[in-house]
Design a protein around this motif. Structure first.
Motif, PDB file in Angstrom:
ATOM      1  N   GLU A   1       2.366  -1.223   4.764  1.00 35.42           N
ATOM      2  CA  GLU A   1       2.091  -2.750   4.808  1.00 35.42           C
ATOM      3  C   GLU A   1       1.445  -3.218   3.561  1.00 35.42           C
ATOM      4  OE1 GLU A   1       1.421  -5.673   5.432  1.00 35.42           O
ATOM      5  OE2 GLU A   1       2.086  -6.122   7.388  1.00 35.42           O
TER       6      GLU A   1
ATOM      7  N   TYR B   1      -1.364  -5.350   0.844  1.00 40.42           N
ATOM      8  CA  TYR B   1      -2.353  -6.017   0.818  1.00 40.42           C
ATOM      9  C   TYR B   1      -2.242  -7.808   0.700  1.00 40.42           C
ATOM     10  CZ  TYR B   1      -3.912  -1.235  -0.606  1.00 40.42           C
ATOM     11  OH  TYR B   1      -4.280   0.069  -0.619  1.00 40.42           O
ATOM     12  N   GLY B   2      -3.209  -8.185   1.023  1.00 38.72           N
ATOM     13  CA  GLY B   2      -3.180  -9.663   1.013  1.00 38.72           C
ATOM     14  C   GLY B   2      -3.657 -10.487  -0.387  1.00 38.72           C
ATOM     15  N   TYR B   3      -4.701  -9.942  -0.821  1.00 36.12           N
ATOM     16  CA  TYR B   3      -5.822 -10.568  -1.730  1.00 36.12           C
ATOM     17  C   TYR B   3      -5.847  -9.655  -2.928  1.00 36.12           C
ATOM     18  CZ  TYR B   3      -6.370 -13.011   2.602  1.00 36.12           C
ATOM     19  OH  TYR B   3      -6.017 -13.830   3.824  1.00 36.12           O
TER      20      TYR B   3
ATOM     21  N   GLN C   1      -9.633  -7.010  -1.950  1.00 33.91           N
ATOM     22  CA  GLN C   1     -10.097  -6.453  -0.748  1.00 33.91           C
ATOM     23  C   GLN C   1      -8.875  -6.035   0.214  1.00 33.91           C
ATOM     24  OE1 GLN C   1      -9.462  -7.967   2.562  1.00 33.91           O
ATOM     25  NE2 GLN C   1     -10.058  -9.955   2.459  1.00 33.91           N
ATOM     26  N   PRO C   2      -9.309  -4.807   0.842  1.00 37.90           N
ATOM     27  CA  PRO C   2      -7.904  -4.273   1.372  1.00 37.90           C
ATOM     28  C   PRO C   2      -7.635  -4.595   3.079  1.00 37.90           C
ATOM     29  CG  PRO C   2      -9.934  -2.979   1.795  1.00 37.90           C
ATOM     30  CD  PRO C   2     -10.200  -4.140   1.111  1.00 37.90           C
ATOM     31  N   ALA C   3      -7.727  -5.924   3.278  1.00 37.57           N
ATOM     32  CA  ALA C   3      -7.332  -6.195   4.622  1.00 37.57           C
ATOM     33  C   ALA C   3      -5.912  -6.349   4.688  1.00 37.57           C
ATOM     34  CB  ALA C   3      -7.820  -7.615   5.117  1.00 37.57           C
ATOM     35  N   LYS C   4      -5.300  -5.724   5.448  1.00 40.95           N
ATOM     36  CA  LYS C   4      -3.647  -5.760   5.881  1.00 40.95           C
ATOM     37  C   LYS C   4      -3.443  -7.035   6.687  1.00 40.95           C
ATOM     38  CE  LYS C   4      -2.937  -2.104   3.721  1.00 40.95           C
ATOM     39  NZ  LYS C   4      -2.883  -0.938   4.455  1.00 40.95           N
ATOM     40  N   GLY C   5      -4.550  -7.633   7.424  1.00 42.51           N
ATOM     41  CA  GLY C   5      -4.390  -8.545   8.327  1.00 42.51           C
ATOM     42  C   GLY C   5      -5.486  -9.200   8.611  1.00 42.51           C
ATOM     43  N   ASN C   6      -5.851 -10.528   8.897  1.00 40.33           N
ATOM     44  CA  ASN C   6      -7.047 -11.162   9.167  1.00 40.33           C
ATOM     45  C   ASN C   6      -6.770 -12.593   9.721  1.00 40.33           C
ATOM     46  OD1 ASN C   6      -6.081 -12.823   7.234  1.00 40.33           O
ATOM     47  ND2 ASN C   6      -7.805 -11.895   5.503  1.00 40.33           N
TER      48      ASN C   6
ATOM     49  N   ASP D   1       0.946  -1.189   0.037  1.00 43.89           N
ATOM     50  CA  ASP D   1      -0.025  -0.060   0.053  1.00 43.89           C
ATOM     51  C   ASP D   1       0.887   1.167  -0.010  1.00 43.89           C
ATOM     52  OD1 ASP D   1      -1.640   2.322   0.578  1.00 43.89           O
ATOM     53  OD2 ASP D   1      -2.954   0.977   1.983  1.00 43.89           O
TER      54      ASP D   1
ATOM     55  N   LYS E   1      -3.873 -13.951   7.375  1.00 45.26           N
ATOM     56  CA  LYS E   1      -2.589 -13.113   7.112  1.00 45.26           C
ATOM     57  C   LYS E   1      -1.866 -12.254   8.319  1.00 45.26           C
ATOM     58  CE  LYS E   1      -1.102  -9.378   4.154  1.00 45.26           C
ATOM     59  NZ  LYS E   1      -0.620  -8.381   5.008  1.00 45.26           N
TER      60      LYS E   1
END
Length: 274
Positions: free
Chosen positions: A229, A231-233, A242-247, A224, A250
């Protein structure tokens, strides 16, 4: 990952008790994986299978614990894991390493049984290269590792858009997973490492070109640029899905590991090229 972390902490701090904790946890994993009935079947008891995941990660886990503490179980597990991967999961007829096979390595001719996970296979290739290096560049291990990498690159590298895709079917049927052609962060991380390791092991400059391709594509699409950090996906074309950096999946593992190991490999390559 917990066992790896404890062993690394022991190496860094000199606190031997954490190496012992790592070894004890490792042996607990072995006991649960090798003792029938201690854990429920992941799928169905009616279809016995041998999976790629556990033998693969135990190569790396054992090798990292071995840096902190010596125990014959560690070398034995590495040998056992590599034997299973080579003799059960590698399929020359498909030029592929399969994620699940029958108990004796037979093809399970279903969508699940035909699955190739290129990023996972590429990760395995550098784990085996690391073991080859530990054994003074054991030629047989280098051959196994680079064969797995070469096969997996052909299946995984997206010639149209770049990057390593998620899943393929060894018979080229449509893969059943809905994320089959997406680009996740971790396969790119593993490929950045594996290309450098393959060059260090072989001095074949085609691996440096593959490293350039995966490195440039990854750093162009995943970080980003505004907030930092990764993006994962991503979609297949490299756009953000989708903008999740952690879940739940990940976490803070693959990216820093890649950066640390890639830095170490680059230093080793530059030292040898002097």
């Amino acid at each position: 990952f917990a066992a790896i972390a404890m062993s690394e902490y022991s190496i860094a701090s000199g606190e031997k008790e954490y190496a012992e904790k790592a070894l004890n946890l490792f042996k607990l994993v072995q006991r649960y994986s090798e003792t029938p009935g201690l854990t429920p079947s992941k799928y169905l008891d009616t279809l016995p299978m041998h999976g790629h995941s556990l033998p693969m990660i135990l190569i790396n886990t054992a090798s990292r614990i071995r840096k902190a503490i010596q125990d014959p179980a560690l070398d034995a597990q590495i040998t056992k894991s590599i034997d299973a991967i080579v003799n059960l999961h590698m399929k020359p007829e498909f030029e592929a390493l399969l994620e699940v096979v029958g108990e004796n390595g037979e093809l399970i001719d279903t969508g699940m049984g035909r699955t190739i996970n290129p990023g996972h296979c590429i990760e395995t290739s550098w784990f085996i290269m690391a073991e080859a290096e530990h054994q003074n560049w054991n030629k047989e291990l280098v051959e196994h590792a680079t064969t797995i990498f070469d096969w997996s690159w052909k299946w995984g590298w997206d010639e149209e858009f770049g990057g390593i895709i998620n899943f393929r079917d060894c018979k080229n049927f449509p893969h059943q997973d809905y994320s089959q052609d997406m680009k996740f962060w971790w396969p790119q991380n593993e490929t950045i490492i594996a290309t450098l390791y393959a060059y260090l092991a072989t001095k074949d400059e085609s691996y440096l070109e593959k490293h350039r391709l995966i490195n440039e594509w990854t750093y162009k699409h995943f970080p980003d640029q505004e907030f930092g950090e990764w993006y994962g996906y991503l979609h297949r074309d490299g756009s953000v899905a989708q903008p999740a950096k952690g879940n739940l999946f990940k976490g803070p593992f693959h990216i820093p590991r890649m950066m640390i190991i890639a830095h170490q490999l680059c230093k080793a390559i530059l030292e040898e090229d002097k």
